[in-house]
Write an enzyme that holds these catalytic residues in place. Sequence first.
Site, short mmCIF file in Angstrom:
data_model
loop_
_atom_site.label_atom_id
_atom_site.label_comp_id
_atom_site.label_asym_id
_atom_site.label_seq_id
_atom_site.Cartn_x
_atom_site.Cartn_y
_atom_site.Cartn_z
N GLY A 1 14.11 6.25 -13.08
CA GLY A 1 14.28 5.87 -14.48
C GLY A 1 13.14 6.32 -15.37
O GLY A 1 12.01 5.88 -15.19
N SER A 2 13.41 7.16 -16.35
CA SER A 2 12.34 7.74 -17.15
C SER A 2 12.94 8.59 -18.25
O SER A 2 14.12 8.47 -18.58
CB SER A 2 11.42 8.57 -16.25
OG SER A 2 12.18 9.25 -15.27
N ARG A 3 12.12 9.51 -18.82
CA ARG A 3 12.57 10.33 -19.94
C ARG A 3 11.95 11.71 -19.85
O ARG A 3 10.83 11.87 -19.35
CB ARG A 3 12.15 9.66 -21.26
CG ARG A 3 12.94 10.13 -22.47
CD ARG A 3 12.44 9.43 -23.72
NE ARG A 3 11.32 10.11 -24.33
CZ ARG A 3 10.38 9.52 -25.06
NH1 ARG A 3 10.39 8.21 -25.23
NH2 ARG A 3 9.40 10.24 -25.60
N MET B 1 16.83 9.04 -18.71
CA MET B 1 17.48 9.06 -17.41
C MET B 1 17.60 7.63 -16.87
O MET B 1 16.60 6.93 -16.75
CB MET B 1 16.68 9.90 -16.41
CG MET B 1 16.62 11.37 -16.76
SD MET B 1 15.43 12.25 -15.71
CE MET B 1 13.90 11.93 -16.59
#
Length: 213
Positions: A178-180, A86
């Site tokens: 912001g990440s996954r 993301m």
Amino acid sequence: MTPGPLPDRLAPGAGRVTLPLLAAAALAALVVPPAGALLLLAAGFSLWFFRDPDREPAGAGVLAPADGRVSVLREEGDRLRVGVFMSPFDVHVNRAPVGGEVREVTHRGAAHRPAFCKDSDRNERVEFAVAADESDDGGTTEFGCALVAGWFARRITPYVSGGERVTRGGRVGHIAFGSRADVLLPPSYDREDVRVREGERVYAGRSVLARRE
């Protein structure tokens, strides 16, 4: 990419970030108007970032847990992992890939590497296992899901606990900035069952990642 209209629905935690920015913007506007304008823009971006739109699945199968692009597609023993990265511009509300009972929720890791790189496997994360309803996965048993913090993200907010039930595509958590999010498929799934490729854009609760025929 520029933010669109302010959303009707916001994820939990929006006020914790946005209200201080609005207060700072009001004070700055009295002393340094340009700074106040910048802080007001930051508050508007924060509201837009915490947007939480409704979603409907595009079809049967295992759904994407996040908005973004497929950044991980690899074998781990006898299972397949599909990860979605993301960016700060994507919706960060995460959704259940299948419906069923949440078996356990664990919080582990301490690193904060960029979520799109290999070193992110050591990042802070919240993992949970879902014993899937037969109607969702054709009779297979347990799916894994991981919400992975990135280098800038420092807050993972899970919405579920062990023993709760989740609906397919239902909201399960939120990661800030912001990440996954990963799905670990059961051993009964193979590469031919995966319906996406690396780099493909997907949407949480809507796009189908995998489906068994």
